[in-house]
Design a protein around this motif. Structure first.
Motif, short mmCIF file in Angstrom:
data_model
loop_
_atom_site.label_atom_id
_atom_site.label_comp_id
_atom_site.label_asym_id
_atom_site.label_seq_id
_atom_site.Cartn_x
_atom_site.Cartn_y
_atom_site.Cartn_z
N ASN A 154 62.39 35.82 99.21
CA ASN A 154 61.35 35.87 98.18
C ASN A 154 61.00 37.32 97.86
O ASN A 154 61.46 38.25 98.52
N ASN A 198 58.47 32.14 93.50
CA ASN A 198 58.40 32.38 94.94
C ASN A 198 57.57 31.29 95.60
O ASN A 198 56.39 31.16 95.32
N GLN A 217 60.10 27.16 93.47
CA GLN A 217 61.32 27.72 94.05
C GLN A 217 61.99 26.63 94.87
O GLN A 217 61.35 26.02 95.74
N LEU A 232 66.08 34.83 96.78
CA LEU A 232 65.45 35.35 95.59
C LEU A 232 66.42 35.35 94.42
O LEU A 232 67.59 35.71 94.58
#
Length: 148
Positions: A54, A92, A98, A103
């Motif tokens: 993240n 995130n 997410q 990421l």
């Protein structure tokens, strides 16, 4: 060699372990490819080659490279596909939708009437005091960090 995680689908792509990936760009720091189920045609994911779950765990050097590549690919999408607009989305945590915890930045070309629809609510109902409280907290805490 960048740090990779077992069971991470984006680490598999980074390691060339996914023969079905529709990759469009790769360098020493970043890989860009089409998601398996794009929101619209031309939807691209940009991921650091190093496994980073993240934004809070992203180092400065990788941040710079990711931002630079994202901008260059956004320009490429604009020049190649001539969209009416572009969403750049980076989420995130589960609450932020997410689903792959490596990421990644979504570059989503937008066209009038496309199937993606609106991504923001039409209105909210936060009181002025709630907005003031959030602003005061962030203003106070921003003094603790060093910005360029």
């Amino acid at each position: 060699m960048p740090r990779v995680e077992a069971e991470c689908p984006f680490c598999e792509i980074v390691a060339f372990d996914d023969p079905d990936v529709r990759e469009i760009y790769r360098d020493d720091d970043v890989v860009a490819f089409f998601p398996t189920e794009p929101a619209v045609l031309g939807h691209v994911l940009v991921v650091p080659r190093m496994h980073v779950p993240n934004i809070w765990e992203l180092d400065s050097a990788t941040t710079s490279q990711l931002a630079h590549t994202t901008k260059k690919l956004a320009d490429l999408i604009h020049e190649s596909l001539d969209p009416d607009g572009l969403n750049i989305i980076q989420s995130n945590g589960r609450a932020a939708t997410q689903t792959v915890f490596h990421l990644h930045v979504h570059l989503v070309p937008r066209y009038k009437g496309d199937s993606m629809g609106q991504i923001w609510p039409d209105e909210t109902s936060f009181s002025e005091s709630e907005k003031d409280e959030a602003q005061d907290l962030l203003r106070h805490n921003v003094r603790k960090i060093v910005l360029p």
